[in-house]
Design a protein around this motif. Structure first.
Motif, PDB file in Angstrom:
ATOM      1  N   THR A 104      46.316  45.784  51.329  1.00  0.00           N
ATOM      2  CA  THR A 104      46.516  47.108  50.744  1.00  0.00           C
ATOM      3  C   THR A 104      45.653  47.286  49.506  1.00  0.00           C
ATOM      4  OG1 THR A 104      48.798  47.197  51.571  1.00  0.00           O
ATOM      5  CG2 THR A 104      48.236  48.666  49.755  1.00  0.00           C
ATOM      6  N   ALA A 105      45.571  46.241  48.686  1.00  0.00           N
ATOM      7  CA  ALA A 105      44.754  46.308  47.472  1.00  0.00           C
ATOM      8  C   ALA A 105      43.269  46.429  47.812  1.00  0.00           C
ATOM      9  CB  ALA A 105      45.014  45.069  46.621  1.00  0.00           C
ATOM     10  N   ILE A 106      42.829  45.750  48.864  1.00  0.00           N
ATOM     11  CA  ILE A 106      41.423  45.850  49.280  1.00  0.00           C
ATOM     12  C   ILE A 106      41.095  47.280  49.694  1.00  0.00           C
ATOM     13  CG2 ILE A 106      39.747  45.152  51.035  1.00  0.00           C
ATOM     14  CD1 ILE A 106      41.070  42.397  51.047  1.00  0.00           C
ATOM     15  N   GLN A 107      41.967  47.877  50.506  1.00  0.00           N
ATOM     16  CA  GLN A 107      41.751  49.256  50.921  1.00  0.00           C
ATOM     17  C   GLN A 107      41.777  50.213  49.736  1.00  0.00           C
ATOM     18  OE1 GLN A 107      40.789  50.092  53.991  1.00  0.00           O
ATOM     19  NE2 GLN A 107      40.875  47.888  54.448  1.00  0.00           N
ATOM     20  N   HIS A 108      42.685  49.952  48.800  1.00  0.00           N
ATOM     21  CA  HIS A 108      42.783  50.808  47.610  1.00  0.00           C
ATOM     22  C   HIS A 108      41.514  50.709  46.767  1.00  0.00           C
ATOM     23  CE1 HIS A 108      44.672  52.914  44.252  1.00  0.00           C
ATOM     24  NE2 HIS A 108      44.237  51.950  43.461  1.00  0.00           N
ATOM     25  N   SER A 109      40.964  49.492  46.652  1.00  0.00           N
ATOM     26  CA  SER A 109      39.760  49.304  45.825  1.00  0.00           C
ATOM     27  C   SER A 109      38.560  50.055  46.395  1.00  0.00           C
ATOM     28  CB  SER A 109      39.435  47.816  45.697  1.00  0.00           C
ATOM     29  OG  SER A 109      38.987  47.276  46.934  1.00  0.00           O
ATOM     30  N   LYS A 110      38.535  50.229  47.713  1.00  0.00           N
ATOM     31  CA  LYS A 110      37.407  50.924  48.340  1.00  0.00           C
ATOM     32  C   LYS A 110      37.412  52.415  48.032  1.00  0.00           C
ATOM     33  CE  LYS A 110      36.898  47.630  52.148  1.00  0.00           C
ATOM     34  NZ  LYS A 110      36.952  47.405  53.608  1.00  0.00           N
ATOM     35  N   ARG A 132      30.720  37.329  31.298  1.00  0.00           N
ATOM     36  CA  ARG A 132      31.907  36.780  31.943  1.00  0.00           C
ATOM     37  C   ARG A 132      31.746  36.908  33.452  1.00  0.00           C
ATOM     38  NH1 ARG A 132      37.151  39.449  29.450  1.00  0.00           N
ATOM     39  NH2 ARG A 132      38.038  38.110  31.056  1.00  0.00           N
ATOM     40  N   PRO A 133      31.975  35.835  34.223  1.00  0.00           N
ATOM     41  CA  PRO A 133      31.711  35.871  35.655  1.00  0.00           C
ATOM     42  C   PRO A 133      32.654  36.773  36.430  1.00  0.00           C
ATOM     43  CG  PRO A 133      32.786  33.826  35.029  1.00  0.00           C
ATOM     44  CD  PRO A 133      32.455  34.532  33.766  1.00  0.00           C
ATOM     45  N   TRP A 134      33.805  37.094  35.847  1.00  0.00           N
ATOM     46  CA  TRP A 134      34.778  37.890  36.583  1.00  0.00           C
ATOM     47  C   TRP A 134      35.151  39.118  35.759  1.00  0.00           C
ATOM     48  CZ3 TRP A 134      34.472  35.914  41.113  1.00  0.00           C
ATOM     49  CH2 TRP A 134      34.290  34.539  41.256  1.00  0.00           C
ATOM     50  N   PRO A 135      35.050  40.324  36.319  1.00  0.00           N
ATOM     51  CA  PRO A 135      35.270  41.556  35.571  1.00  0.00           C
ATOM     52  C   PRO A 135      36.744  41.768  35.257  1.00  0.00           C
ATOM     53  CG  PRO A 135      34.961  42.050  37.886  1.00  0.00           C
ATOM     54  CD  PRO A 135      34.716  40.578  37.731  1.00  0.00           C
ATOM     55  N   THR A 136      36.988  42.497  34.166  1.00  0.00           N
ATOM     56  CA  THR A 136      38.367  42.778  33.772  1.00  0.00           C
ATOM     57  C   THR A 136      39.038  43.736  34.741  1.00  0.00           C
ATOM     58  OG1 THR A 136      37.562  44.533  32.308  1.00  0.00           O
ATOM     59  CG2 THR A 136      37.861  42.342  31.345  1.00  0.00           C
ATOM     60  N   ALA A 137      38.269  44.521  35.484  1.00  0.00           N
ATOM     61  CA  ALA A 137      38.860  45.468  36.435  1.00  0.00           C
ATOM     62  C   ALA A 137      39.377  44.778  37.684  1.00  0.00           C
ATOM     63  CB  ALA A 137      37.837  46.530  36.828  1.00  0.00           C
ATOM     64  N   GLY A 138      39.059  43.515  37.872  1.00  0.00           N
ATOM     65  CA  GLY A 138      39.527  42.795  39.053  1.00  0.00           C
ATOM     66  C   GLY A 138      38.398  42.493  40.011  1.00  0.00           C
ATOM     67  N   LEU A 139      38.544  41.392  40.719  1.00  0.00           N
ATOM     68  CA  LEU A 139      37.488  40.955  41.634  1.00  0.00           C
ATOM     69  C   LEU A 139      37.240  41.955  42.752  1.00  0.00           C
ATOM     70  CD1 LEU A 139      38.250  37.149  42.075  1.00  0.00           C
ATOM     71  CD2 LEU A 139      36.643  38.243  40.535  1.00  0.00           C
ATOM     72  N   LEU A 140      38.288  42.599  43.223  1.00  0.00           N
ATOM     73  CA  LEU A 140      38.120  43.489  44.366  1.00  0.00           C
ATOM     74  C   LEU A 140      37.231  44.681  44.045  1.00  0.00           C
ATOM     75  CD1 LEU A 140      41.741  43.513  45.859  1.00  0.00           C
ATOM     76  CD2 LEU A 140      39.792  42.086  46.494  1.00  0.00           C
ATOM     77  N   SER A 141      37.068  44.980  42.744  1.00  0.00           N
ATOM     78  CA  SER A 141      36.225  46.117  42.347  1.00  0.00           C
ATOM     79  C   SER A 141      34.746  45.770  42.346  1.00  0.00           C
ATOM     80  CB  SER A 141      36.634  46.597  40.951  1.00  0.00           C
ATOM     81  OG  SER A 141      36.313  45.616  39.969  1.00  0.00           O
ATOM     82  N   THR A 142      34.410  44.493  42.548  1.00  0.00           N
ATOM     83  CA  THR A 142      33.004  44.065  42.453  1.00  0.00           C
ATOM     84  C   THR A 142      32.243  44.168  43.761  1.00  0.00           C
ATOM     85  OG1 THR A 142      33.555  41.747  42.935  1.00  0.00           O
ATOM     86  CG2 THR A 142      33.643  42.453  40.618  1.00  0.00           C
ATOM     87  N   LEU A 237      51.638  36.509  39.571  1.00  0.00           N
ATOM     88  CA  LEU A 237      51.203  37.709  38.854  1.00  0.00           C
ATOM     89  C   LEU A 237      49.782  37.548  38.334  1.00  0.00           C
ATOM     90  CD1 LEU A 237      54.460  38.563  36.859  1.00  0.00           C
ATOM     91  CD2 LEU A 237      53.668  39.526  39.015  1.00  0.00           C
ATOM     92  N   ARG A 238      49.444  36.350  37.857  1.00  0.00           N
ATOM     93  CA  ARG A 238      48.097  36.129  37.336  1.00  0.00           C
ATOM     94  C   ARG A 238      47.046  36.326  38.427  1.00  0.00           C
ATOM     95  NH1 ARG A 238      48.930  31.422  35.474  1.00  0.00           N
ATOM     96  NH2 ARG A 238      48.104  30.212  37.219  1.00  0.00           N
ATOM     97  N   THR A 239      47.323  35.831  39.630  1.00  0.00           N
ATOM     98  CA  THR A 239      46.358  35.941  40.720  1.00  0.00           C
ATOM     99  C   THR A 239      46.223  37.384  41.197  1.00  0.00           C
ATOM    100  OG1 THR A 239      46.805  33.676  41.431  1.00  0.00           O
ATOM    101  CG2 THR A 239      45.803  35.154  43.038  1.00  0.00           C
ATOM    102  N   LEU A 240      47.335  38.080  41.329  1.00  0.00           N
ATOM    103  CA  LEU A 240      47.270  39.481  41.748  1.00  0.00           C
ATOM    104  C   LEU A 240      46.493  40.315  40.738  1.00  0.00           C
ATOM    105  CD1 LEU A 240      50.889  40.011  43.158  1.00  0.00           C
ATOM    106  CD2 LEU A 240      48.766  39.795  44.459  1.00  0.00           C
ATOM    107  N   LYS A 241      46.714  40.064  39.450  1.00  0.00           N
ATOM    108  CA  LYS A 241      45.973  40.793  38.421  1.00  0.00           C
ATOM    109  C   LYS A 241      44.498  40.419  38.437  1.00  0.00           C
ATOM    110  CE  LYS A 241      49.903  41.390  35.288  1.00  0.00           C
ATOM    111  NZ  LYS A 241      50.492  41.011  33.970  1.00  0.00           N
ATOM    112  N   LEU A 242      44.204  39.152  38.705  1.00  0.00           N
ATOM    113  CA  LEU A 242      42.818  38.718  38.810  1.00  0.00           C
ATOM    114  C   LEU A 242      42.084  39.498  39.894  1.00  0.00           C
ATOM    115  CD1 LEU A 242      40.493  36.591  38.231  1.00  0.00           C
ATOM    116  CD2 LEU A 242      41.509  35.267  40.091  1.00  0.00           C
ATOM    117  N   LEU A 243      42.777  39.737  41.007  1.00  0.00           N
ATOM    118  CA  LEU A 243      42.166  40.495  42.099  1.00  0.00           C
ATOM    119  C   LEU A 243      42.046  41.977  41.777  1.00  0.00           C
ATOM    120  CD1 LEU A 243      43.966  38.843  45.150  1.00  0.00           C
ATOM    121  CD2 LEU A 243      41.643  38.393  44.327  1.00  0.00           C
TER     122      LEU A 243
END
Length: 299
Positions: A104-110, A132-142, A237-243
Motif C-alpha cells: 500500500t505504501a509503495i502504491q501511495h508513494s507513486k 546522507r544516503p537515505w532521504p528523510t522523506a523515506g526510501l520509497l520516495s527515491t 515503527l523505525r523500519t516503516l518510517k524509514l520506508l
C-alpha cells in the motif's frame, strides 16, 4: 508492580512500544476480550504452569511436549509446536499483513510528487560533504520502480542479479533504476527477547549486505520484531518510517500488524492442546475455530 516477577515483566520491555487502546475501542470491545487481553499481557492465563502454581493442576507439563508449560513456552518455545509449524503459521500470517502494508505504501508513494532536488554550496577550500544516503522523506520516495518479494510459502529467492546466496529473507525490496535493496526480516518474539532476536537477525545478514555493497548496490538490512502478545518492537515503527510510511498509513499499518499478531497468538493459545494436523491449508485466524469469533471465550 516493577518488583513483581510475573505481572511486572512488562516494565522491563525496553525494546517495545506501549500499546494504546482508546476509550472508543474499549467501549465497543466485548468484556471477554478485555479480560483475555489483561490476562494475556500480565501472564496470568490458566497455563499448565500457572494452574500448578495455583494448586489447580497436578502437573505443570505442556500438553504437547511435557516440558514446563508456561505462557512463554506455549507461545514461543515449545519444540513440538515449532516442529508442527504452529509458530511458522503465525509468522507467515503477520508477514502477509506487513507485506500488504508495504505494498500500500509503495502504491501511495507513486502518486506523490517527486522530492525536490537541492543544490549544496561549498565554501572555497572546503571539501564536499557526503550526502546522507537515505532521504528523510523515506526510501520509497527515491524511485518509482520498487519491487517487493515476500517469502510466503518459502518461495522467495534472493535476486541473482544482485548476488548469489542461499539465504532467504522474509522480504526483499529492490529498485533497479537506483540500485537499492532493502532486506526485511520479521521475528514474532516473546517480548522479553526482542532485543536478542534483533541482534541475531542483523548478524545473520551482515555478510549478504557486504556482498550487495561490493556489487554496487546500496543496501539496508532491517530486522523487524513484533511481540507475540501484540506489542510493536521499536524496530517495526523505525523500519516503516524509514520506508516513508507515515501519518494515517503508519497508524493503520501498525494497528493491522499488531491485531494480526494478537489474534494469531490467541488462536495458538486456544488450540494449545489440540492436534495441528487438522488445520486447513491457508487457514486464517478466526475462520475455523468457533470461539475466535468471540475473543477470549473458552479461556
Amino acid at each position: 508492580m516493577a518488583g513483581m516477577s510475573k505481572q511486572g515483566a512488562w516494565t522491563r520491555w525496553e525494546q517495545v512500544d506501549p500499546s494504546r487502546i482508546t476509550w472508543a475501542e474499549l467501549w465497543k470491545a466485548e468484556s471477554l476480550w478485555i479480560k483475555f487481553l489483561v490476562q494475556f499481557i500480565y501472564d496470568v492465563l490458566p497455563s499448565p504452569a500457572n494452574l500448578h502454581t495455583w494448586g489447580l493442576a497436578d502437573t505443570p507439563e505442556c500438553k504437547l511436549c511435557q516440558k514446563r508449560g508456561t505462557l512463554e513456552h506455549i507461545l514461543s518455545s515449545c519444540s513440538k509446536a515449532l516442529g508442527e509449524g504452529r509458530y511458522r503459521w503465525r509468522h507467515d500470517w503477520v508477514l502477509k499483513v506487513l507485506a500488504d502494508s508495504i505494498c500500500t505504501a509503495i502504491q501511495h508513494s507513486k502518486t506523490q510528487a517527486a522530492p525536490k532536488q537541492t543544490i549544496t554550496f561549498i565554501r572555497a577550500g572546503q571539501k564536499e560533504q557526503h550526502q546522507r544516503p537515505w532521504p528523510t522523506a523515506g526510501l520509497l520516495s527515491t524511485a518509482r520502480d520498487w519491487q517487493l518479494q515476500v517469502d510466503l510459502g518459502r518461495q522467495l529467492k534472493f535476486p541473482g542479479n544482485i548476488t548469489a546466496t542461499s539465504l532467504r529473507p522474509d522480504m526483499v525490496l529492490t529498485s533497479e533504476s537506483t540500485k537499492q535493496v532493502v532486506i526485511l526480516e520479521l521475528t514474532v518474539s516473546w517480548e522479553d527477547r526482542i532485543e536478542e532476536a534483533h541482534e541475531r537477525k542483523r548478524a545473520k545478514y551482515v555478510e549478504l549486505s557486504s556482498e550487495c555493497w561490493n556489487n554496487g548496490w546500496k543496501v539496508r538490512c532491517e530486522p523487524v520484531e513484533v511481540g507475540c502478545r501484540g506489542f510493536a518492537g521499536h524496530s517495526l515503527l523505525r523500519t516503516l518510517k524509514l520506508l516513508g510510511v507515515r501519518g494515517l498509513l503508519l497508524r493503520k499499518a501498525t494497528r493491522n500488524i499488531l491485531e494480526a499478531t494478537e489474534r494469531a497468538s490467541r488462536w495458538l493459545w486456544i488450540r494449545r492442546g489440540d492436534p495441528w494436523s487438522d488445520r486447513p491449508l491457508g487457514h486464517k485466524p478466526g475462520t475455523d475455530h468457533p470461539r475466535l469469533g468471540r475473543p477470549g471465550e473458552g479461556v
